[in-house]
Design a protein around this motif. Structure first.
Motif, PDB file in Angstrom:
ATOM      1  N   UNK A 115       0.801  -1.215   0.000  1.00 49.16           N
ATOM      2  CA  UNK A 115       0.000   0.000   0.000  1.00 49.16           C
ATOM      3  C   UNK A 115       0.839   1.273   0.000  1.00 49.16           C
ATOM      4  N   UNK A 116       2.036   1.204   0.563  1.00 50.70           N
ATOM      5  CA  UNK A 116       2.911   2.373   0.653  1.00 50.70           C
ATOM      6  C   UNK A 116       4.113   2.276  -0.283  1.00 50.70           C
ATOM      7  N   UNK A 117       4.026   1.429  -1.277  1.00 47.01           N
ATOM      8  CA  UNK A 117       5.180   1.164  -2.136  1.00 47.01           C
ATOM      9  C   UNK A 117       5.770   2.426  -2.760  1.00 47.01           C
ATOM     10  N   UNK A 118       4.929   3.347  -3.176  1.00 47.57           N
ATOM     11  CA  UNK A 118       5.419   4.578  -3.785  1.00 47.57           C
ATOM     12  C   UNK A 118       6.350   5.306  -2.815  1.00 47.57           C
ATOM     13  N   UNK A 119       5.984   5.334  -1.545  1.00 47.34           N
ATOM     14  CA  UNK A 119       6.795   6.002  -0.532  1.00 47.34           C
ATOM     15  C   UNK A 119       8.049   5.206  -0.186  1.00 47.34           C
ATOM     16  N   UNK A 177      17.694  -1.663 -10.409  1.00 48.18           N
ATOM     17  CA  UNK A 177      17.426  -0.503 -11.254  1.00 48.18           C
ATOM     18  C   UNK A 177      16.079   0.109 -10.872  1.00 48.18           C
ATOM     19  N   UNK A 178      15.843   1.302 -11.361  1.00 51.32           N
ATOM     20  CA  UNK A 178      14.535   1.935 -11.146  1.00 51.32           C
ATOM     21  C   UNK A 178      13.424   1.062 -11.712  1.00 51.32           C
ATOM     22  N   UNK A 179      13.703   0.446 -12.854  1.00 47.08           N
ATOM     23  CA  UNK A 179      12.709  -0.447 -13.465  1.00 47.08           C
ATOM     24  C   UNK A 179      12.441  -1.660 -12.576  1.00 47.08           C
ATOM     25  N   UNK A 180      13.496  -2.227 -11.977  1.00 49.84           N
ATOM     26  CA  UNK A 180      13.324  -3.368 -11.065  1.00 49.84           C
ATOM     27  C   UNK A 180      12.404  -2.988  -9.914  1.00 49.84           C
ATOM     28  N   UNK A 181      12.675  -1.830  -9.326  1.00 51.36           N
ATOM     29  CA  UNK A 181      11.883  -1.359  -8.190  1.00 51.36           C
ATOM     30  C   UNK A 181      10.432  -1.131  -8.617  1.00 51.36           C
ATOM     31  N   UNK A 182      10.242  -0.487  -9.752  1.00 49.27           N
ATOM     32  CA  UNK A 182       8.885  -0.207 -10.242  1.00 49.27           C
ATOM     33  C   UNK A 182       8.133  -1.499 -10.551  1.00 49.27           C
ATOM     34  N   UNK A 238       8.500  -4.394  -9.202  1.00 50.45           N
ATOM     35  CA  UNK A 238       8.175  -5.151  -7.988  1.00 50.45           C
ATOM     36  C   UNK A 238       6.823  -4.730  -7.419  1.00 50.45           C
ATOM     37  N   UNK A 239       6.462  -3.447  -7.537  1.00 47.91           N
ATOM     38  CA  UNK A 239       5.161  -2.934  -7.086  1.00 47.91           C
ATOM     39  C   UNK A 239       4.805  -3.361  -5.662  1.00 47.91           C
ATOM     40  N   UNK A 240       5.823  -3.532  -4.814  1.00 52.14           N
ATOM     41  CA  UNK A 240       5.565  -3.899  -3.432  1.00 52.14           C
ATOM     42  C   UNK A 240       5.238  -5.359  -3.218  1.00 52.14           C
ATOM     43  N   UNK A 251      11.855 -10.128  -4.038  1.00 52.96           N
ATOM     44  CA  UNK A 251      12.855 -11.152  -3.719  1.00 52.96           C
ATOM     45  C   UNK A 251      13.473 -11.718  -4.997  1.00 52.96           C
ATOM     46  N   UNK A 252      12.663 -11.889  -6.025  1.00 48.90           N
ATOM     47  CA  UNK A 252      13.170 -12.373  -7.308  1.00 48.90           C
ATOM     48  C   UNK A 252      14.154 -11.400  -7.937  1.00 48.90           C
ATOM     49  N   UNK A 253      13.866 -10.110  -7.837  1.00 49.75           N
ATOM     50  CA  UNK A 253      14.779  -9.087  -8.375  1.00 49.75           C
ATOM     51  C   UNK A 253      16.086  -9.081  -7.595  1.00 49.75           C
TER      52      UNK A 253
END
Length: 65
Positions: free
Chosen positions: A8-12, A25-30, A32-34, A40-42
C-alpha cells in the motif's frame, strides 16, 4: 510492517528499497510494485543469492520499516 502495508505504501518506500539494494534498477523497483515475491526475485537476480537468502533479506528489510 507487513506486506499488505508495504504494498500500500510502495510509492513512498521505493527510495528505501533503492538504498537497501543499490544494484536494483529503477525499473526493477517499479516492476516489484511492493510484491514480496517479485522483489525477492529481483534481489536474487541482481545479487546472485539463493531464493531463501533473498526472501529472508526482503523479509528482514520489511520488518525494519
Amino acid at each position: 510492517m507487513n506486506w499488505d502495508q508495504v504494498k500500500g505504501k510502495w510509492t513512498e518506500l521505493q527510495g528505501q528499497a533503492r538504498q537497501q539494494w543499490g544494484q536494483l534498477t529503477d525499473d526493477d523497483i517499479a516492476e516489484a510494485r511492493g510484491d514480496r515475491e517479485e522483489l525477492a526475485g529481483k534481489v536474487r537476480q541482481r545479487y546472485g543469492k539463493s531464493k531463501e537468502e533473498a526472501e529472508r533479506e526482503v523479509d528482514e528489510w520489511a520488518a525494519r520499516l
